[in-house]
Design an enzyme around this catalytic site. Sequence first.
Site, PDB file in Angstrom:
ATOM      1  N   HIS A  22       0.871  -1.180   0.000  1.00 38.57           N
ATOM      2  CA  HIS A  22       0.000   0.000   0.000  1.00 38.57           C
ATOM      3  C   HIS A  22       0.910   1.233   0.000  1.00 38.57           C
ATOM      4  O   HIS A  22       2.030   1.172   0.525  1.00 38.57           O
ATOM      5  CB  HIS A  22      -0.817  -0.053   1.283  1.00 38.57           C
ATOM      6  N   ASP A  66       3.019  -4.693   8.038  1.00 42.99           N
ATOM      7  CA  ASP A  66       1.861  -3.819   7.882  1.00 42.99           C
ATOM      8  C   ASP A  66       0.626  -4.701   8.035  1.00 42.99           C
ATOM      9  O   ASP A  66       0.257  -5.431   7.123  1.00 42.99           O
ATOM     10  CB  ASP A  66       1.915  -3.160   6.503  1.00 42.99           C
ATOM     11  N   GLN A  73      -4.630  -4.794   6.952  1.00 43.79           N
ATOM     12  CA  GLN A  73      -5.670  -5.699   6.467  1.00 43.79           C
ATOM     13  C   GLN A  73      -5.716  -6.983   7.278  1.00 43.79           C
ATOM     14  O   GLN A  73      -6.779  -7.569   7.463  1.00 43.79           O
ATOM     15  CB  GLN A  73      -5.425  -6.059   4.994  1.00 43.79           C
ATOM     16  N   LYS A 128     -10.373  -0.784  10.528  1.00 43.64           N
ATOM     17  CA  LYS A 128     -10.552  -1.957   9.661  1.00 43.64           C
ATOM     18  C   LYS A 128     -10.826  -3.207  10.502  1.00 43.64           C
ATOM     19  O   LYS A 128     -10.914  -4.313   9.995  1.00 43.64           O
ATOM     20  CB  LYS A 128      -9.311  -2.163   8.787  1.00 43.64           C
ATOM     21  N   CYS A 151      -4.860   2.594  -3.575  1.00 41.80           N
ATOM     22  CA  CYS A 151      -3.609   3.125  -3.012  1.00 41.80           C
ATOM     23  C   CYS A 151      -2.466   2.148  -3.213  1.00 41.80           C
ATOM     24  O   CYS A 151      -1.613   1.974  -2.345  1.00 41.80           O
ATOM     25  CB  CYS A 151      -3.747   3.442  -1.523  1.00 41.80           C
TER      26      CYS A 151
HETATM   27  C1  PLP Z   1      -2.314  -2.799   3.514  1.00 36.88           C
HETATM   28  C2  PLP Z   1      -2.637  -1.431   4.041  1.00 36.88           C
HETATM   29  N1  PLP Z   1      -1.681  -0.718   4.651  1.00 36.88           N
HETATM   30  C3  PLP Z   1      -1.916   0.490   5.159  1.00 36.88           C
HETATM   31  C4  PLP Z   1      -3.153   1.087   5.077  1.00 36.88           C
HETATM   32  C5  PLP Z   1      -3.349   2.458   5.644  1.00 36.88           C
HETATM   33  O1  PLP Z   1      -4.226   2.424   6.715  1.00 36.88           O
HETATM   34  P1  PLP Z   1      -4.782   3.772   7.359  1.00 36.88           P
HETATM   35  O2  PLP Z   1      -5.315   4.585   6.220  1.00 36.88           O
HETATM   36  O3  PLP Z   1      -5.833   3.327   8.294  1.00 36.88           O
HETATM   37  O4  PLP Z   1      -3.639   4.439   8.038  1.00 36.88           O
HETATM   38  C6  PLP Z   1      -4.184   0.394   4.453  1.00 36.88           C
HETATM   39  C7  PLP Z   1      -5.520   1.022   4.327  1.00 36.88           C
HETATM   40  O5  PLP Z   1      -6.141   1.042   3.290  1.00 36.88           O
HETATM   41  C8  PLP Z   1      -3.924  -0.893   3.925  1.00 36.88           C
HETATM   42  O6  PLP Z   1      -4.884  -1.584   3.308  1.00 36.88           O
END
Ligand code: PLP
Lengths: 149, 421
Positions: free
Chosen positions: B137, B214, B217, B240, B378
Amino acid sequence: MNDLRDLYQEVLLDHSKRPRNFGVLADADHQAVGHNPLCGDKVVVYLRMDGDRIADIRFQGQGCAVSQASASMMTESVKGKTRAEAEALFKRFHELLTGTAGPETVSELGKLAIFAGVRKYPVRVKCATLAWHTLHAALARKAETVSTE
Amino acid sequence: MSPAVDPLCSPIPRRPFDVGRVREDFPALHQRVQGKPLIYLDNAATTQKPRPVLEAIRRFYEQDCSNVHRGVHTLSQRATEAYERARETVRRFLNARSEEEIIFVRGTTEAINLVAHSFGRRYVRAGDEILISAMEHHSNIVPWQILCEETGARLRVAPINDDGELLLDEFERLLTARTRLVAITHLSNALGTIPPVREIIRLAHARGVPVLLDGAQAVAHVKVDVQELDCDFYAFSGHKLYGPTGIGVLYGKAEWLEAMPPYQGGGDMISSVTFEKTTYNRLPYKFEAGTPHIAGAIGLGAAIEYVATLGLDAIAAHERDLLIYATEAVSGIPGLRLIGTAREKASILSFTLEGIHPHDIGTILDHEGIAIRAGHHCAQPVMERFGVPATARVSFALYNTREEVDALVMALQKVREVFGL
Ligand SMILES: Cc1ncc(COP(=O)(O)O)c(C=O)c1O
C-alpha cells in the site's frame, strides 16, 4: 434501472466503445495531459491550431465509459471552433454537470446534453470533465499535467 | 515463548458464530441504499461498527470524559483506567510481552511513519537499504521513500509473480549486508495475498535485519501473535477491525523502542522538562505526545473484545467459505479476470471485467445497493504490475453472507447488460 439508463445512454456507450478522433495527432502544435488521481484515469489531448481555430483534435487515454465518451464527443464538438467558442462550450458543459444550466444552455450543448445524467452521480462529474480540463490546458499551452483534484 | 493457550479465548466467553445474529449487532447494515438493502462489500476500506463499540465510545463521552494521566479527580482516573485497559486488551490481542510495547497512534499510516522517522533517524544512513515488496500500500512505500531521500539510503522492492505471490528467492537475494529494515504487508489490500511472513522474518533475522509488518488488512482476518511471529514491529488501524477511525497501534519490541528517539515532542511524552534538558517518559508514553484519542482507544478495545467473543478462527473460517464461494461464483462471468490468485489469500476479491472500467462497475453496483471499491486501492505499483489502471474490489467481513455474494453475481450480470455485453 431508469437513472442508470439516463447515465449510460446508447450514445455514451457507443462513444466509449468506439471513440472518435482517438490516437496521436502527428502534427499537433498544442498538447496537454490530464490525470484523475482518484481512479488513475489519464487522457492526452492533441491540437493543431490554425490561427485561433482548432483545425484538428485527437485524444488518447484510458478510463471509464463516462470519461472516454466525454473525450470522444468533446473532440467532435470543438473541431473547427475558435478558442473562445471552445472555452464557452466548456463553461456551458460544466454548468450542465453542476446543475446550474438553463434550458437555452442545454439546447446550445446539442448532443453533449446527454451528460446531464451524470449530475446524479457527483463523484463521476470529474470523469466527464477530465477531457475538457485537459483541452483547456492544451489551449492555454500549459505544458504541465493537469489534475482533476 | 508464549504459552500454547489462545490469548483471546482465555478471559472472554465465546459465543457460537451465527452470521444472522452477528448482523444484528451492526446498525449500519440495516438500511436501504438506492432503494435496495445495503450490501456492504468494501470492508478493506473500512468496516462497520458493532453496538458494543458505539456504546463504549458513548459511555466514555457521557460518563468518563476527561483527560488521561494528569488529573487526580475521579473522572480522570476513570478515563485513565479505561484507556490503559484498552492498551492491555491490545496487548493480549497481539500477545505482546508487555504493555510498554503497545503505542497508540492514529492508524497504520502513522505507525509506519513513526518507525520510518524514529528508527530511520537512529539507524539508517547513506548507502543503506530498506526492503519492501511489490504489493505494498502507498503507506508502506512513501514513508520509506521520504526516509531514503533524506538519508541517501536506497529503497529495494522484492517482486511478485502473476498470481500476486512474493518471489521468495528474489526477496532473499535482495536481503544484503546493507539492508537495515524489511517492511512488508501481512495481507495485501489490492490482491488479498498473505505473504510467507514467518519465512521472511526468519530470513531477515538470520542476517540481523528487523522486520515491520503492515497489519492493516490482516488483523481482522488472521490471528496475530507477535511473539510467535517474532516480528520487530507490527502496525494496524482500528477502523478496519470494527473499531473507530483515528486510532491505531504500533507494536514494537521494547529493545527497539527503547533505543529509538521520540517521534513527536510535547506533553505526556516527557518525565521532566527544563529549558536546559528534557528527560523523556518511559515506554510507551515516550511515543505518545499530546492528548491521545482516548475515546478511540476505548472503542478499539471494545472492538477487539467483540472479535474475541466470536473468535478469530471462527471469523476466518466463515470468511474463507465466502471467499471460496465467491471466487467460484464469479468465475462463470464472461470476461472476468481475477487479479490476485495467490494460494495463500484472504477476504479480498479483486477483478476486472473486459470492456468495462471498474468505475462503471462501481456505479452500477451502487445502484443495486452494493458497495465495492473501484480504483487503484492506493497501490498503483500493483496495478502497473498487472497492466491495469484499476480494479473492482470486493472485500469481506464477518457479517457478509452467501446470499450477498449471490446478489453480487446477479448485479455483475446486470453491469454487462447495461454495456450491451
Ligand atoms: C495494507 C494497508 N496498509 C496500510 C493502510 C493504511 O491504513 P490507514 O489509512 O488506516 O492508516 C491500508 C488502508 O487502506 C492498507 O490496506
